[in-house]
Design an enzyme around this catalytic site. Structure first.
Site, mmCIF file in Angstrom:
data_model
loop_
_atom_site.group_PDB
_atom_site.id
_atom_site.type_symbol
_atom_site.label_atom_id
_atom_site.label_comp_id
_atom_site.label_asym_id
_atom_site.label_seq_id
_atom_site.Cartn_x
_atom_site.Cartn_y
_atom_site.Cartn_z
ATOM 1 N N TYR A 135 28.012 2.509 -1.967
ATOM 2 C CA TYR A 135 28.370 3.715 -2.751
ATOM 3 C C TYR A 135 29.292 4.687 -2.169
ATOM 4 O O TYR A 135 29.646 5.369 -2.707
ATOM 5 C CB TYR A 135 26.873 4.294 -3.255
ATOM 6 C CG TYR A 135 25.976 3.471 -4.023
ATOM 7 C CD1 TYR A 135 26.278 2.343 -4.434
ATOM 8 C CD2 TYR A 135 24.816 4.225 -4.201
ATOM 9 C CE1 TYR A 135 25.446 1.523 -5.180
ATOM 10 C CE2 TYR A 135 23.774 3.287 -4.975
ATOM 11 C CZ TYR A 135 24.011 2.262 -5.492
ATOM 12 O OH TYR A 135 23.340 1.355 -6.139
ATOM 13 N N GLY B 254 0.636 -1.202 0.227
ATOM 14 C CA GLY B 254 -0.239 -0.282 -0.109
ATOM 15 C C GLY B 254 0.781 1.459 0.183
ATOM 16 O O GLY B 254 0.393 2.299 -0.295
ATOM 17 N N LEU C 200 16.254 9.787 -8.549
ATOM 18 C CA LEU C 200 17.738 9.831 -8.669
ATOM 19 C C LEU C 200 18.580 9.019 -8.226
ATOM 20 O O LEU C 200 18.404 8.471 -6.914
ATOM 21 C CB LEU C 200 17.947 11.244 -8.084
ATOM 22 C CG LEU C 200 19.621 11.604 -8.512
ATOM 23 C CD1 LEU C 200 19.941 11.876 -9.852
ATOM 24 C CD2 LEU C 200 20.132 12.736 -7.396
ATOM 25 N N GLY C 201 19.251 8.137 -9.071
ATOM 26 C CA GLY C 201 20.105 7.238 -8.450
ATOM 27 C C GLY C 201 21.743 7.822 -8.272
ATOM 28 O O GLY C 201 22.154 8.683 -8.860
ATOM 29 N N MET D 271 5.284 4.771 -4.131
ATOM 30 C CA MET D 271 6.604 5.152 -4.516
ATOM 31 C C MET D 271 6.729 6.041 -5.851
ATOM 32 O O MET D 271 6.030 5.636 -6.664
ATOM 33 C CB MET D 271 7.640 3.914 -4.569
ATOM 34 C CG MET D 271 8.865 3.904 -5.110
ATOM 35 S SD MET D 271 9.922 2.457 -5.278
ATOM 36 C CE MET D 271 8.954 1.880 -6.628
ATOM 37 N N ALA E 195 7.488 7.274 -9.525
ATOM 38 C CA ALA E 195 7.874 6.266 -10.501
ATOM 39 C C ALA E 195 9.249 6.790 -11.385
ATOM 40 O O ALA E 195 9.851 6.047 -12.372
ATOM 41 C CB ALA E 195 6.806 6.297 -11.617
ATOM 42 N N HIS F 157 21.148 -5.987 -1.453
ATOM 43 C CA HIS F 157 21.712 -5.123 -2.642
ATOM 44 C C HIS F 157 22.003 -6.198 -3.553
ATOM 45 O O HIS F 157 22.002 -5.995 -4.806
ATOM 46 C CB HIS F 157 23.263 -4.729 -2.166
ATOM 47 C CG HIS F 157 23.578 -3.575 -3.231
ATOM 48 N ND1 HIS F 157 24.312 -2.465 -2.931
ATOM 49 C CD2 HIS F 157 23.495 -3.485 -4.359
ATOM 50 C CE1 HIS F 157 24.561 -1.791 -3.927
ATOM 51 N NE2 HIS F 157 24.038 -2.329 -4.949
ATOM 52 N N LYS G 73 20.659 0.262 0.659
ATOM 53 C CA LYS G 73 20.697 -0.913 0.516
ATOM 54 C C LYS G 73 21.932 -1.706 1.374
ATOM 55 O O LYS G 73 22.665 -0.914 1.500
ATOM 56 C CB LYS G 73 21.265 -1.442 -1.001
ATOM 57 C CG LYS G 73 20.172 -0.708 -2.069
ATOM 58 C CD LYS G 73 20.669 -1.034 -3.479
ATOM 59 C CE LYS G 73 20.064 -0.269 -4.482
ATOM 60 N NZ LYS G 73 20.648 1.102 -4.415
ATOM 61 N N ASP H 147 17.725 7.159 -4.502
ATOM 62 C CA ASP H 147 18.413 5.972 -4.365
ATOM 63 C C ASP H 147 19.712 5.750 -3.949
ATOM 64 O O ASP H 147 20.423 6.363 -4.719
ATOM 65 C CB ASP H 147 17.886 5.020 -5.433
ATOM 66 C CG ASP H 147 18.487 3.589 -5.295
ATOM 67 O OD1 ASP H 147 17.715 2.695 -4.762
ATOM 68 O OD2 ASP H 147 19.708 3.255 -5.684
#
Length: 295
Positions: free
Chosen positions: A52, A13, A21-22, A16, A18, A110, A77, A47
């Site tokens: 990273y 529910g 930015l990664g 998020m 659609a 991950h 992650k 994200d």
């Protein structure tokens, strides 16, 4: 969430955005400004990942943007070196501290670890506890194939809300998306514009760019858009959440300017036909806990 961004309803529910930015491979000293610029331009999904090395800078960009925390969907992650039940819980606390947040919107494993499954299963069970405790709004995985998804779900209780995978016009992941639809799992695309096929030396079609394909450039000319914008629109037409990466302000803004046009079914089908069925990223079926070393 910003009104310009379509929302995908997850299987629990939660909604998020659609498009987000990664920040994979975004240098820490450029990440804060990139996140700040993205949020200023209307992005509401960011994200990142423990591996990273820029969680702290993502949090700083969020704070500097002035956008209310409740309006931003933040994902990070869990890395392989922290798989296991107790170690996963500790790693989550570390990520939250670096981000400077009290909770997360989405927490992902991950990678799968099919050759060493017990820590993999235990890590997901820890993530299930984080969800039960209200410390994260949704949980999921990354880089899981149909078979690996089924293996994980046989050993755990909660169906992942999201599976973040390599997906672009050269690798459309049709079988996987069918499995996702069956179980109500949202598909999220990393390298959505196909950059991995150009930059990764061992990519099966290394050097080839989807941005130069006539079935992409023709709609770009027709709609007055860039080839990258057409590819991102293709993801949206399929109901896929895309997280393109950039640290350049003009490119970040360009990637978000995809909500004022649509592709025809024939244009979508023509882009689908670019599929090679070839993965450019690592093979998830052979990943071990030490595959990529420690983060």
């Amino acid at each position: 969430m910003t009104a310009a961004t379509p929302l995908l309803k997850l299987n629990n529910g939660v909604e998020m955005p659609a498009l987000g930015l990664g920040v994979f491979q975004s240098p820490p000293d450029e990440t804060t400004a990139a996140v700040e610029a993205a949020l200023r331009d209307g992005y509401r999904l960011i994200d990142t990942a423990a591996s990273y090395g820029n969680e702290k800078e993502v949090g700083e960009g969020l704070r500097r943007s002035g956008v209310d925390r409740a309006d931003v969907f933040v994902t990070t992650k869990l890395w392989l070196s922290d798989y296991g039940y107790d170690s996963a819980l500790r790693a989550f606390d570390t990520s939250l501290a670096k981000l400077g947040l009290e909770s997360l919107d989405l927490y992902l494993l991950h990678q799968p670890a099919p050759l060493e499954p017990e820590p993999w299963f235990a890590a997901y069970k820890a993530v299930e506890k984080l969800l039960a405790d209200g410390r994260v709004r949704a949980i999921g995985v990354s880089n899981h194939t149909p078979g690996l998804l089924r293996t994980l779900m046989e050993q755990t209780d909660i169906v992942p809300a999201v599976n973040q995978v390599e997906l672009h016009p050269y690798f459309v992941q049709g079988e996987l998306r069918e499995v996702h639809e069956k179980f109500g799992i949202a598909t999220q695309a990393w390298s959505p514009i196909g950059g991995i096929t150009r930059y990764r030396a061992q990519a099966p079609n290394g050097g080839r760019s989807v941005l130069e394909e006539p079935v992409v450039t023709a709609p770009a000319e027709k709609y007055g858009k860039t080839a990258a914008q057409v590819v991102l629109r293709w993801h949206l037409e399929h109901g896929v959440c895309a997280i393109p990466k950039s640290v350049k302000a003009h490119r970040i803004a360009e990637n978000f300017d995809v909500f004022d046009f649509t592709l025809t079914p024939d244009e979508v089908a023509d882009i689908d036909a670019l599929d090679t069925g070839l993965r450019s990223g690592p093979d998830p079926e052979v990943i071990k806990l030490d595959t990529f070393g420690t983060r």
